[in-house]
Design a protein around this motif. Structure first.
Motif, PDB file in Angstrom:
ATOM      1  N   GLU A   3       0.842  -1.191   0.000  1.00 15.77           N
ATOM      2  CA  GLU A   3       0.000   0.000   0.000  1.00 15.77           C
ATOM      3  C   GLU A   3       0.878   1.243   0.000  1.00 15.77           C
ATOM      4  OE1 GLU A   3      -3.329   2.156   2.860  1.00 15.77           O
ATOM      5  OE2 GLU A   3      -2.364   0.287   3.428  1.00 15.77           O
ATOM      6  N   SER A   4       0.511   2.250  -0.803  1.00 14.34           N
ATOM      7  CA  SER A   4       1.255   3.498  -0.835  1.00 14.34           C
ATOM      8  C   SER A   4       1.171   4.176   0.517  1.00 14.34           C
ATOM      9  CB  SER A   4       0.694   4.430  -1.916  1.00 14.34           C
ATOM     10  OG  SER A   4       0.888   3.870  -3.181  1.00 14.34           O
ATOM     11  N   ARG A  27      -5.727  10.030  -8.103  1.00 16.27           N
ATOM     12  CA  ARG A  27      -5.021  10.575  -9.267  1.00 16.27           C
ATOM     13  C   ARG A  27      -3.874  11.471  -8.825  1.00 16.27           C
ATOM     14  NH1 ARG A  27      -9.461  13.697 -12.257  1.00 16.27           N
ATOM     15  NH2 ARG A  27      -9.963  14.105 -10.078  1.00 16.27           N
ATOM     16  N   THR A  28      -4.120  12.356  -7.823  1.00 19.53           N
ATOM     17  CA  THR A  28      -3.062  13.236  -7.320  1.00 19.53           C
ATOM     18  C   THR A  28      -1.945  12.419  -6.716  1.00 19.53           C
ATOM     19  OG1 THR A  28      -4.736  14.896  -6.841  1.00 19.53           O
ATOM     20  CG2 THR A  28      -2.583  15.206  -5.853  1.00 19.53           C
ATOM     21  N   ALA A  29      -2.314  11.398  -5.948  1.00 18.45           N
ATOM     22  CA  ALA A  29      -1.304  10.563  -5.302  1.00 18.45           C
ATOM     23  C   ALA A  29      -0.443   9.861  -6.337  1.00 18.45           C
ATOM     24  CB  ALA A  29      -1.989   9.537  -4.398  1.00 18.45           C
ATOM     25  N   GLU A  36       7.337  10.826  -1.852  1.00 20.65           N
ATOM     26  CA  GLU A  36       6.151  11.348  -1.166  1.00 20.65           C
ATOM     27  C   GLU A  36       5.122  10.247  -0.938  1.00 20.65           C
ATOM     28  OE1 GLU A  36       3.859  14.121   0.822  1.00 20.65           O
ATOM     29  OE2 GLU A  36       5.934  14.271   0.141  1.00 20.65           O
ATOM     30  N   ARG A  37       4.954   9.376  -1.915  1.00 20.95           N
ATOM     31  CA  ARG A  37       3.993   8.283  -1.768  1.00 20.95           C
ATOM     32  C   ARG A  37       4.415   7.283  -0.693  1.00 20.95           C
ATOM     33  NH1 ARG A  37       3.716   5.641  -7.167  1.00 20.95           N
ATOM     34  NH2 ARG A  37       5.328   7.045  -7.911  1.00 20.95           N
ATOM     35  N   ALA A 195      10.428   0.407  -2.259  1.00 18.81           N
ATOM     36  CA  ALA A 195      10.191   1.097  -3.527  1.00 18.81           C
ATOM     37  C   ALA A 195       9.844   0.106  -4.627  1.00 18.81           C
ATOM     38  CB  ALA A 195      11.426   1.906  -3.917  1.00 18.81           C
ATOM     39  N   ARG A 196      10.586  -0.997  -4.684  1.00 22.08           N
ATOM     40  CA  ARG A 196      10.328  -1.985  -5.739  1.00 22.08           C
ATOM     41  C   ARG A 196       8.946  -2.597  -5.577  1.00 22.08           C
ATOM     42  NH1 ARG A 196      12.924  -7.957  -6.691  1.00 22.08           N
ATOM     43  NH2 ARG A 196      12.025  -8.268  -8.777  1.00 22.08           N
ATOM     44  N   GLU A 197       8.555  -2.891  -4.340  1.00 20.66           N
ATOM     45  CA  GLU A 197       7.234  -3.466  -4.111  1.00 20.66           C
ATOM     46  C   GLU A 197       6.132  -2.490  -4.526  1.00 20.66           C
ATOM     47  OE1 GLU A 197       7.351  -4.361   0.008  1.00 20.66           O
ATOM     48  OE2 GLU A 197       8.440  -6.256  -0.242  1.00 20.66           O
TER      49      GLU A 197
END
Length: 451
Positions: A3-4, A27-29, A36-37, A195-197
């Motif tokens: 999950e982000s 969409r913004t995310a 940031e995510r 990051a890869r996940e």
């Protein structure tokens, strides 16, 4: 797919627009940078800074207590200063009022105070977060003081500069300084896995991982956003190897490849070669660093340090030469300016060595850190006004220039009741031979008869 990790939903932007507004929809995310995510949403998701967030450590205890204190978060870019401030506000359910000292001013501070007062009226506490707080001048920093003292809000400042020099002493005395460290290798590897996940991107070979971590130089934001860039540039590949990394980042990667040339070990070797008076070895390590793409400005800063730490008063010209080298490099740049740095390396290696000034400074620091804050003796106090003179300031002071030999023999310059200390112990090398003779005379000088 993991999950982000988005910024918390209830973050309140600063009314001036300097505040950070969290993504409002998917969409913004999606368009937000990867760093940031992946911003942690809970304290347990934070990677690194175990010396502050580990069990029993200061910030972990603060989070657990629910009683935040005003603080300065000092550390290099990309180590979590903003994230920790956000999480602190979330943990205590506080209004999060944020501003940047680069863009803000007293007007923004006033507006933040008004918002904090409104929150207080609703029974809610506030945290005011100031990014790059060192960029506020003294008056702007002073504007926070009465509100920090009254408890209107908790102040959190973030800075990449030494707060001892850049933050107002009055504000500094009301805040605890927490030092954040560059992200270590294990933390960077954990971030790359995350990051890869999240990206469902390609793996990195061991060599590429090492190079990317070296390039990021302890900056979590850089390593995450660079990985995202690589995914965009290289498309659907199974693995990113070192060659692909080189092609994608090119000269930029090589210039920041501190790990490839064993950066910290190499600067240590240069320093120790200078200290050991071996000009050839010192020159070798200097050239190794320049050839590896290290910024010569970093090297010259270390040379200035060597001139004070390892040579000092045995040859005061060494410091002047190092400073001149820094100025010359700024005028000439590379490669011409590097000759002056090489010349300085050789001079420092050949100069007589003394760490007496360095040891004296350390001894004085150690003494002051353990001793009480003793008042200045009356005879040493300044007396610019009539009232001060009436109070006895400066009374009995002996003007050294009017004394025999220009020395007020036997005069006491330490605080009353403090045993005089001999912090400085010159060595028998270079100019300090003469300094030692002079110091022996001064320390053995007797006061005039009748005193």
């Amino acid at each position: 797919m993991q999950e982000s990790l988005l910024p918390m939903d209830d973050e309140v932007p600063h009314p001036s627009g300097a505040g950070v507004t969290p993504p409002k929809d998917g969409r913004t995310a999606a368009f937000a940078p990867l760093a940031e995510r992946l911003r942690p949403r809970t304290i347990d998701e934070v990677v690194g800074q175990d010396h502050l967030l580990g069990p029993g450590q200061p910030l972990r205890a603060t989070f657990a207590s629910g009683q935040p204190h005003s603080m300065i978060l000092w550390g290099p870019p990309g180590v979590g200063k903003t994230t920790l401030a956000r999480l602190m506000a979330q943990a205590v359910d506080a209004e999060f009022l944020t501003m940047s000292a680069v863009l803000g001013g007293v007007k923004d501070i006033r507006e933040a105070v008004e918002r904090a007062q409104a929150a207080q009226a609703r029974g809610r506490r506030s945290i005011v977060f100031v990014d790059e707080v060192h960029r506020f001048n003294k008056a702007q920093q002073d504007a926070f003081l009465p509100h920090v003292e009254s408890g209107l809000f908790t102040f959190i400042g973030a800075t990449t500069e030494n707060p001892s020099f850049e933050v107002n002493a009055a504000l500094l005395s009301r805040a605890t300084v927490h030092v954040l460290r560059p992200m270590d290798e294990s933390a960077m590897r954990a971030l790359l896995v995350r990051a890869r996940e999240t990206m469902q991107g390609p793996a990195l070979s061991d060599a590429a991982t090492d190079r990317l971590i070296a390039y990021a130089d302890g900056d979590a934001r850089r390593v995450l956003n660079t990985y995202e860039t690589l995914c965009s540039l290289l498309g659907k590949v199974a693995e990113i190897d070192e060659a692909a990394l080189e092609r994608s980042l090119g000269e930029q990667l090589r210039r920041y490849d501190k790990g490839g040339d064993q950066f910290y070990d190499t600067i240590s070797a240069l320093h120790k070669s200078v200290r050991g008076s071996d000009p050839d070895a010192a020159l070798y390590w200097f050239v190794r660093m320049v050839d590896g793409g290290v910024d010569p400005r970093y090297i010259v800063r270390r040379l200035i340090r060597m001139a004070s730490e390892d040579i000092g008063l045995a040859d005061p010209r060494a410091l002047r030469m190092a400073l001149d080298a820094a100025e010359t490099y700024e005028r000439l740049g590379s490669p011409e300016g590097e000759l002056t740095l090489a010349q300085t390396v050789i001079y420092l290696a050949m100069a007589p060595k003394s760490n007496a000034a360095y040891m004296a400074y350390k001894a004085a620091r150690a003494w002051v850190s353990k001793d009480q804050s003793r008042p200045v003796p009356m005879h040493l106090r300044n007396a610019p006004t009539k009232l001060m003179k009436q109070l006895g300031h400066g009374e009995g002071y002996r003007y050294a220039h009017d004394e025999p030999g220009g020395v007020a023999a036997g005069e006491q310059y330490f605080p009353d009741g403090m045993t005089p200390q001999a912090f400085y112990q010159p060595v028998s090398r270079g100019l300090e031979i003469k300094i030692a003779d002079r110091l022996a005379q001064l320390r053995g000088a007797k006061p005039p008869s009748g005193d």
